[in-house]
Motif scaffolding. Structure first.
Motif, mmCIF file in Angstrom:
data_model
loop_
_atom_site.group_PDB
_atom_site.id
_atom_site.type_symbol
_atom_site.label_atom_id
_atom_site.label_comp_id
_atom_site.label_asym_id
_atom_site.label_seq_id
_atom_site.Cartn_x
_atom_site.Cartn_y
_atom_site.Cartn_z
ATOM 1 N N THR A 1 0.672 -1.292 -0.177
ATOM 2 C CA THR A 1 0.362 -0.191 0.078
ATOM 3 C C THR A 1 1.109 0.685 0.009
ATOM 4 O OG1 THR A 1 -1.488 -1.249 1.664
ATOM 5 C CG2 THR A 1 -1.063 1.651 1.182
ATOM 6 N N THR B 1 2.431 2.954 3.036
ATOM 7 C CA THR B 1 2.222 2.446 4.563
ATOM 8 C C THR B 1 1.438 0.693 5.218
ATOM 9 O OG1 THR B 1 -0.430 2.642 4.048
ATOM 10 C CG2 THR B 1 1.449 4.850 4.388
ATOM 11 N N ASN B 2 2.004 0.132 4.443
ATOM 12 C CA ASN B 2 1.490 -1.625 4.563
ATOM 13 C C ASN B 2 2.123 -2.571 3.904
ATOM 14 O OD1 ASN B 2 0.227 -3.061 6.657
ATOM 15 N ND2 ASN B 2 -0.544 -3.750 4.511
ATOM 16 N N LYS C 1 2.605 -6.754 2.612
ATOM 17 C CA LYS C 1 1.703 -8.419 3.021
ATOM 18 C C LYS C 1 2.538 -8.994 2.101
ATOM 19 C CE LYS C 1 -1.932 -10.887 2.850
ATOM 20 N NZ LYS C 1 -3.234 -11.305 2.323
#
Length: 223
Positions: free
Chosen positions: A169, A178-179, A181
């Motif tokens: 993200t 911001t993220n 995974k």
């Protein structure tokens, strides 16, 4: 009251439809197209995106009135082990600059203006758009707040050769990750030279058949 409920229901369906559409996955369509999405952070007299392959230079995109420049013998790639390379020729205030590595490209981009620039920023961080497996590591979606990119990362060039895919993200407001995974490994290749090849390990662990016990040659006594 029924009219109010119907209107609310229609509004909810419309909102959900817009949200789903805004987050629809799209495939990146080639490294050249990604790089053509660049919007320079500073004002330029002109800038040119050049692709060089086997000694031949092709001007992929030209913005402004170009002047003579010197062809470069090295540059940057958006994919590991890609054939050829790209470089950017930029002129600001009459001074020509040659951009031949990803950190310089990242500086040239500055603020993230679109999803293509977000992908280039991730490439500078070690990720890449995998065109061969774009369903896993070469697509994106976005909403009002973020870009969502599914990209690959080469985690090992040794035995085994390995790629992982990540869902990342990037904030539109901050232009920052911001993220992140980790979605796991999608390619893992072994060859005969790999000492950690599972097939070879199984062969080594396989027990060799033991010789059957020899029959006794002792003769029985007759009565």
């Amino acid at each position: 009251m029924i009219k109010v409920i119907l209107k609310f229901g229609l509004f909810s369906l419309l909102f959900l439809g817009i949200t789903a559409y805004s987050q629809e996955k799209k495939h990146f369509t080639g490294y050249s197209n990604i790089l053509q999405g660049i919007i320079p952070n500073q004002k330029t007299d002109f800038w040119i995106l050049v692709h060089s392959s086997y000694g031949k230079n092709q001007e992929v995109k030209t913005v402004g009135t170009k002047k003579d420049y010197t062809p470069q013998t090295s540059g940057f790639n958006l994919f590991p082990d890609e054939n050829g390379f790209f470089y950017i020729v930029s002129s600001s205030g009459g001074k020509i600059e040659y951009i031949t590595d990803l950190p310089a490209v990242k500086k040239f981009i500055g603020k993230i203006d679109n999803v293509e620039e977000a992908a280039i920023m991730l490439t500078a961080e070690g990720y890449f758009v995998d065109e061969e497996f774009n369903d896993l590591a070469g697509n994106y979606s976005e909403d009002n707040a973020n870009y969502y990119l599914e990209v690959g990362k080469l985690t090992s060039k040794e035995c085994p050769y390995q790629k992982k895919h990540f869902n990342i993200t990037v904030s539109k407001a901050k232009g920052e990750i911001t993220n992140t995974k980790d979605d796991g490994t999608y390619i893992e290749l072994y060859n005969k030279k790999c000492t950690n090849n599972p097939r070879l390990l199984k062969i080594e662990k396989k027990e060799t058949p033991k010789d059957e016990p020899k029959k006794s040659n002792s003769s029985t006594k007759r009565r």
